[in-house]
Design an enzyme around this catalytic site. Structure first.
Site, PDB file in Angstrom:
ATOM      1  N   PRO A  68       5.608  11.523   1.321  1.00  0.00           N
ATOM      2  CA  PRO A  68       6.916  11.136   0.760  1.00  0.00           C
ATOM      3  C   PRO A  68       7.559  12.323   0.037  1.00  0.00           C
ATOM      4  CG  PRO A  68       5.195   9.566   0.147  1.00  0.00           C
ATOM      5  CD  PRO A  68       4.512  10.757   0.755  1.00  0.00           C
ATOM      6  N   GLU A  69       8.760  12.670   0.433  1.00  0.00           N
ATOM      7  CA  GLU A  69       9.505  13.732  -0.219  1.00  0.00           C
ATOM      8  C   GLU A  69      10.496  13.110  -1.201  1.00  0.00           C
ATOM      9  OE1 GLU A  69       9.039  16.881  -0.026  1.00  0.00           O
ATOM     10  OE2 GLU A  69       7.704  17.091   1.692  1.00  0.00           O
TER      11      GLU A  69
END
Ligand SMILES: [Zn+2]
Length: 270
Positions: A2-3
């Protein structure tokens, strides 16, 4: 992994389900993730009302009067709001039962996430020394230009330095550098002020676009398999080695930069 856009999308999706809700019970299915789960999570959090959910870099903070639960999704973590009667799976590690009758459940196959605690009036060491938020008011071209004075590091490494600006991961750095026409290996200290203005605008545009795209999958956060997708079909350089540049047609090239690979257009990026 997850960015920042996924974490922000998660925050926006969770906020209406969490804000104003009281946490009735905390259920831990294991004592640790990447690090031991903070003892305050079980001693102080039950009974507290969630005042707000905030994002700082890729951390989520649940604000309560007793302190803040500090959540990181690690490499593979996801948070969902669901009916607590849904049986927990092998990778469901904790859940907060809410006075709404629903539960906030955390799933993380690789367990690189964390669940820590920040006491009122303190700053957790993981949050100390972080640069400004890329979508916040303290980030612009002049900030990058000032921080780049005397820096010989390649601009892509500089842009991914969390003390310079938070949350610009490999994908977004590659895309922003393409949009600004800057070669990833150019020395950070040798880029003109106006090119940094273009780069800061590109960082905002790329991240903002990804967040808006993530916004279209918000409803997935209350389904058992909701993970937001990237916008692969819209990437210009990342993952496109050998394919024609969408701007000039030249083949996209790959270079090694430390542990990472970086895609760029040799014609459009100088
Ligand atoms: Zn090109």
């Amino acid at each position: 992994m997850p960015e920042l856009p996924e974490v922000e999308t998660t925050r926006r999706g969770l906020a209406p389900h969490l804000e104003g809700r009281r946490i009735e019970t905390v259920r831990l299915r294991r004592p640790d993730l990447r690090w031991p789960i903070a003892p305050e999570i079980t001693t102080l959090l039950p009974g507290q009302r969630i005042q707000s959910i905030e994002r700082r870099a890729k951390y989520l903070l649940l604000h309560t009067a007793a302190g803040r639960a500090l959540i990181h999704l690690g490499m593979s973590g996801a948070l969902r709001v669901l009916d607590p009667r849904v049986p927990a799976g092998a990778h469901d590690h904790y859940e907060l039962l809410l006075d709404s009758g629903r539960a906030l459940r955390y799933t993380d196959p690789r367990r690189f996430g964390c669940l820590l605690w920040q006491a009122p009036g303190t700053l957790h060491p993981l949050l100390a020394g972080l640069g400004p938020e890329p979508l916040g008011p303290d980030f612009d071209g002049d900030h990058l230009w000032r921080r780049a004075r005397g820096r010989q590091a390649p601009v892509k490494v500089f842009l991914m330095d969390q003390t310079v600006v938070v949350g610009v991961g490999n994908i977004y750095a590659a895309e922003a550098l393409f949009a600004a026409g800057i070669h990833p290996l150019r020395a950070a200290g040798r880029i003109a002020r106006e090119r940094y203005a273009a780069l800061a605008a590109a960082v905002r545009a790329v991240l903002g676009h990804a967040i808006r795209r993530g916004g279209t999958t918000l409803r997935d956060f209350i389904s058992p398999d909701g993970l937001p997708g990237y916008f692969e079909q819209e990437l210009n350089v990342y993952g496109r080695v050998g394919q024609p540049c969408r701007r000039c047609g030249a083949p996209i090239r790959l270079l090694r930069l430390g542990q990472r690979s970086s895609c760029y257009c040799p014609h459009c990026q100088r």
